[in-house]
Scaffold this motif. Structure first.
Motif, PDB file in Angstrom:
ATOM      1  N   MET A   1       0.831  -1.209   0.000  1.00 50.32           N
ATOM      2  CA  MET A   1       0.000   0.000   0.000  1.00 50.32           C
ATOM      3  C   MET A   1       0.866   1.260   0.000  1.00 50.32           C
ATOM      4  SD  MET A   1      -2.741  -1.398  -0.369  1.00 50.32           S
ATOM      5  CE  MET A   1      -3.025  -3.165  -0.298  1.00 50.32           C
TER       6      MET A   1
ATOM      7  N   LEU B   1      -7.575  -2.397   2.922  1.00 54.92           N
ATOM      8  CA  LEU B   1      -7.201  -2.897   1.594  1.00 54.92           C
ATOM      9  C   LEU B   1      -6.261  -4.106   1.676  1.00 54.92           C
ATOM     10  CD1 LEU B   1      -6.579   0.471  -0.327  1.00 54.92           C
ATOM     11  CD2 LEU B   1      -8.611  -0.973  -0.393  1.00 54.92           C
TER      12      LEU B   1
ATOM     13  N   LEU C   1      -7.070   4.385   0.153  1.00 56.21           N
ATOM     14  CA  LEU C   1      -5.618   4.423   0.291  1.00 56.21           C
ATOM     15  C   LEU C   1      -5.157   5.753   0.881  1.00 56.21           C
ATOM     16  CD1 LEU C   1      -3.069   2.723  -0.483  1.00 56.21           C
ATOM     17  CD2 LEU C   1      -2.953   4.099  -2.564  1.00 56.21           C
TER      18      LEU C   1
ATOM     19  N   ARG D   1     -10.968   2.772  -4.331  1.00 51.96           N
ATOM     20  CA  ARG D   1      -9.814   2.271  -3.570  1.00 51.96           C
ATOM     21  C   ARG D   1      -8.759   3.347  -3.316  1.00 51.96           C
ATOM     22  NH1 ARG D   1     -12.429  -1.685  -5.853  1.00 51.96           N
ATOM     23  NH2 ARG D   1     -12.364  -3.827  -5.069  1.00 51.96           N
TER      24      ARG D   1
ATOM     25  N   LEU E   1       1.812   1.621  -3.848  1.00 55.72           N
ATOM     26  CA  LEU E   1       0.873   0.990  -4.771  1.00 55.72           C
ATOM     27  C   LEU E   1       1.014   1.490  -6.216  1.00 55.72           C
ATOM     28  CD1 LEU E   1      -1.352  -1.149  -4.855  1.00 55.72           C
ATOM     29  CD2 LEU E   1      -3.011   0.633  -4.350  1.00 55.72           C
TER      30      LEU E   1
ATOM     31  N   GLU F   1      -5.718  -3.293  -5.224  1.00 56.37           N
ATOM     32  CA  GLU F   1      -5.006  -3.668  -3.994  1.00 56.37           C
ATOM     33  C   GLU F   1      -4.505  -5.105  -3.996  1.00 56.37           C
ATOM     34  OE1 GLU F   1      -8.157  -3.736  -4.472  1.00 56.37           O
ATOM     35  OE2 GLU F   1      -9.271  -4.949  -3.024  1.00 56.37           O
TER      36      GLU F   1
END
Ligand code: SF4
Lengths: 278, 491
Positions: free
Chosen positions: B78, B326, B317, B313, B81, B260
């Motif tokens: 994460m 996630l 994040l 998403r 990402l 993710e």
């Protein structure tokens, strides 16, 4: 050791017998107990309902009141200690107060739930208690999974003379209290309570005990509504009970679901089970 | 948070897909609680899987280290990402795949529909995929005249009965076998009218139907459990073998994957392939693990498309604490151990993501529009008992995320609710010892007490408590008063 007692708002206002019992056990073990009178509430209800900003002043207040009050602090509540230990610093950091977060962490490091204080810090499991009843123990979620008290309460209970411990099936499953959950999702909460009560009843116990007055209020409220003939008693009250003459220090177990009339009786008279129910 | 400026992370759209139900959790749960069949089916299924999971997890001596490793890999993912996704795109492209980026459900559906049409197909076979349920892909394809057939047994049951999945792993967990038999008799083409509810007969009936589909479909659609950025390898983990059919028989394979799901390295699979099977199906090793990188001439699909789905998403994040949601690998362990899920069932959550993780992830993906948003009620669908955290193979602190989403729910109130006002009043009293003492003295619940001294009825909202539980009357003396009386002033 100088020990500050956290009465908790619920303990102070609704279940003083559990807090009195805490004081009594510690004094009986020869410790000095203080009660910082400006204490109010740890803020758990606000935190767990999502009012994190409103909880910030409560965290600050708690830290101010307890930081210099004693060597260690104790509460007869797994969830309040859980809040102090796992949520106070988070609330402070979220509010941008790193200094408070550090102070909260320092204080949390020497704040204990009753069974932790007794077993880990004071190193005792036999507190000299006598409680001649069949008892089952419900490990409350926050004691179990937030504080990881493990079998400490059971080790304390096993040393209580006269006490017969009965096993609770699915003990580690939540009773359904969950603070505002009990009200916001009253029906799911009740469905969970129904299963907990069924297990308490099949355990054959006369008393269901736990380390949190809040969960006991929930379980005891259900058992009382159903006239089940089983009562709930805080762990501290069991540990404070003795067969020696005591004066005015509270009964050896007041049903959490009954009016907390200040029933003062000679515990020697209680015998098997008489005298507890008003 | 709900800004729609280009370049800003946005929440999932409201009009496409299934991330939000139409009623609040307590209302939906009310119906579920009264459904005796559902209660028995769910209670039996979750209890069985809980016991099995606990046994196989206990066999692994380094389970805690594995959990921590899983958590660390996900946290690292994460933290970088965008970079990993670009690396994945490069690797997939280099191996002959085509990567598509979809900002939201609508874009993803349009991409998939046009790819299916380009392949000249009007029928597709699907491997169970929650991401495609999230975006309502089957419905979107149907609008374009494309029929999607679910090939996972439980998913097929759900599809045939026009139902909605209620569990990650066992979408039809709310059904028992006699219900399944009835569904097959009603909706399975060419079914033997003498079908019994014997599990083997049911499976064979589905198998006969699915074989025909596998052999005729030219396009397969899947989700992804993992995608290794360094090699461009996609992985689907399943236990019926239907996935393998879908992934190898058609000419064209389209994979829709939430962004993710990427992991940095192929070697990270070592950790997740240990964590996932034990946590989800309570198996020591997963039965069918398919992995593929791009296309291989002469072997399997000759066209491979990877659709990378955002759909809210990026917005998750952006929240440093919240992004832990996630990390989820959709094992469903948190559902199986959740006492709320066990009683209310998956449909009560409204979204395709049920249970503890769904109660967090759904409102995170959609945002919370106000106190009447059904997703505003989800973070409260928990007693915060913490069983989910203990079960989670990647150590997601779900109770903390629930509290954070409760805060988000409250932050969505444009005007204070009655509860907001009450909580503010209480908070104010709680920082003033004098006011706190005064408040304690006037608790005054006593007037509702019956002759027994127990309170059996309170007016709303207290009635929510007394509906099933008595309430003790306040004691004549608070602890504070007792202390003062017995110890004198000063401590
Ligand atoms: S949150 Fe954790 S336990 Fe729940 S489904 Fe995801 S990975 Fe599994």
């Amino acid at each position: 050791m100088r020990i500050a007692v956290i009465a908790t708002c619920l303990g102070d206002a609704m279940f003083p017998q559990a807090v009195k019992a805490t004081v009594e056990i510690l004094e009986r073990l020869g410790h000095e107990v203080v009660f910082p009178e400006d204490q109010t509430c740890c803020g758990q209800m606000h935190v767990n309902t999502g009012y994190l900003d409103m909880a910030l002043p409560l965290v600050r207040h708690h830290v101010e009141v307890f930081a210099d009050a004693a060597d260690v602090s104790v509460a007869p509540s797994g969830s309040c200690v859980g809040c102090v230990r796992h949520q106070h610093a988070m609330v402070a950091r979220r509010g941008g107060d790193e200094g408070l977060a550090r102070a909260a962490e320092e204080l949390a490091g020497r704040t204990y739930e009753l069974s932790e204080l007794l077993v880990d810090v004071l190193g005792v499991t036999d507190v000299g208690a006598y409680y001649p009843h069949r008892v089952t123990y419900h490990p409350t979620c926050h004691s179990l999974r937030m504080l990881r008290v493990g079998d400490k309460p059971l080790r304390l209970l096993r040393e209580v003379r006269g006490l017969q411990l009965t096993e609770l099936a699915d003990a580690e499953v939540c009773c359904g209290f969950g603070g505002t959950f009990a009200v916001k999702n009253a029906e799911v909460s009740t469905a969970m309570l129904a299963d907990k009560m069924a297990n308490v009843l099949t355990s054959g116990a006369e008393v269901c005990t736990a380390g949190d007055s809040s969960c006991l209020m929930h379980i005891g409220g259900g058992l009382s509504r159903l006239r089940s003939g089983v009562r709930t008693v805080h762990l501290a009250e069991i540990l404070a009970s003795s067969d020696t003459e005591r004066s005015g220090a509270g009964p050896s177990g007041t049903e959490q679901g009954t009016p907390a009339r200040d029933i003062v009786f000679d515990t020697a008279e209680v015998g098997e089970s008489k005298g507890v129910h008003p | 948070m709900t800004s729609t400026d280009l370049g800003m992370p946005t929440v999932a759209p409201d009009d496409v897909g299934f991330l939000r139900g139409t009623e609040s959790f307590p209302v939906a749960a009310h119906r579920a609680l009264a459904d005796t069949q559902l209660r028995r089916n769910l209670g039996h299924a979750t209890r069985t899987i809980r016991g099995k999971r606990a046994r196989v997890v206990a066999e692994v001596p380094d389970w805690e280290e594995l959990r921590r490793a899983g958590e660390a890999i996900k946290a690292d993912t994460m933290a970088r990402l965008p970079e990993l996704l670009e690396q994945l795109e490069e690797a997939v492209t280099a191996r002959g795949g085509v990567v598509h980026w979809a900002r939201d459900a609508g874009e993803a559906n349009a991409i998939v529909a046009s790819l299916v049409r380009e392949a000249g197909a009007d029928e597709v076979v699907k491997v169970k995929s929650i991401a495609t349920q999230e975006i309502g892909l089957n419905e979107a394809l149907a609008e374009q005249g494309i029929t999607a057939t679910e090939t996972d047994l439980a998913e097929l049951i759900v599809q045939l009965s026009d139902d909605r999945p209620s569990h990650f792993l066992v979408p039809a967990i709310h059904r028992n076998r006699s219900e399944i038999r009835d569904i097959f008799l009603r909706a399975l083409p060419g079914v033997d009218p003498d079908l019994t509810d014997e599990p083997r007969r049911l499976a064979m009936a589905a198998r006969a139907h699915l074989r025909r589909k596998f052999l005729s479909a030219r396009v397969g659609i899947s989700g992804a459990n993992f995608a290794a950025a360094d090699t461009g390898t996609i992985s689907v983990v399943e236990s019926e073998g239907n996935g393998r059919m879908c992934l190898t028989l058609p000419d064209t394979l389209i994979t829709v994957m939430g962004v993710e799901k990427v992991v940095p390295r192929w070697s990270d699979m070592e950790v997740f392939l240990q964590l996932l099977p034990r946590s989800s199906t309570a198996e020591r090793m997963n039965p069918y693990t398919s992995t593929w990188s791009g296309v291989t001439p002469g072997d399997g699909p000759q066209a491979f498309h990877l659709v990378l789905l955002d759909n809210g998403r990026s917005n998750v994040l952006a929240d440093e604490q919240g992004r832990a949601a996630l990390h989820c690998i959709r094992c469903s362990a948190c559902l199986n151990v959740c006492p709320v899920y066990e009683r209310a069932g998956g449909h009560a959550y409204g979204s395709v993501y049920p249970g503890p993780i769904g109660a967090v992830l759904s409102p995170q993906l959609t945002g919370i529009s106000g106190p009447d948003d059904p997703n505003a009620s989800l973070p409260y669908a928990s007693s915060l008992c913490g069983a989910c955290f203990d079960a989670c193979p990647v150590r997601i602190d779900i109770p903390n995320l629930l509290v954070q989403q409760r805060a988000a729910s409250i932050a969505s109130h444009r005007t204070p609710t009655a509860q907001d006002v009450a909580m503010r009043t209480v908070a104010a009293a709680m920082v003033s010892p004098a006011r706190f003492r005064a408040a304690e003295r006037v608790l005054g619940l006593g007037r509702f007490a019956g002759r027994s001294g127990r309170i059996r009825f309170l007016p709303y909202p207290g009635s929510q408590w007394t509906s099933a539980r008595d309430m003790p009357t306040p004691p004549p003396e608070t602890f504070r008063q007792w202390w003062k009386r017995t110890r004198g002033a000063g401590s």
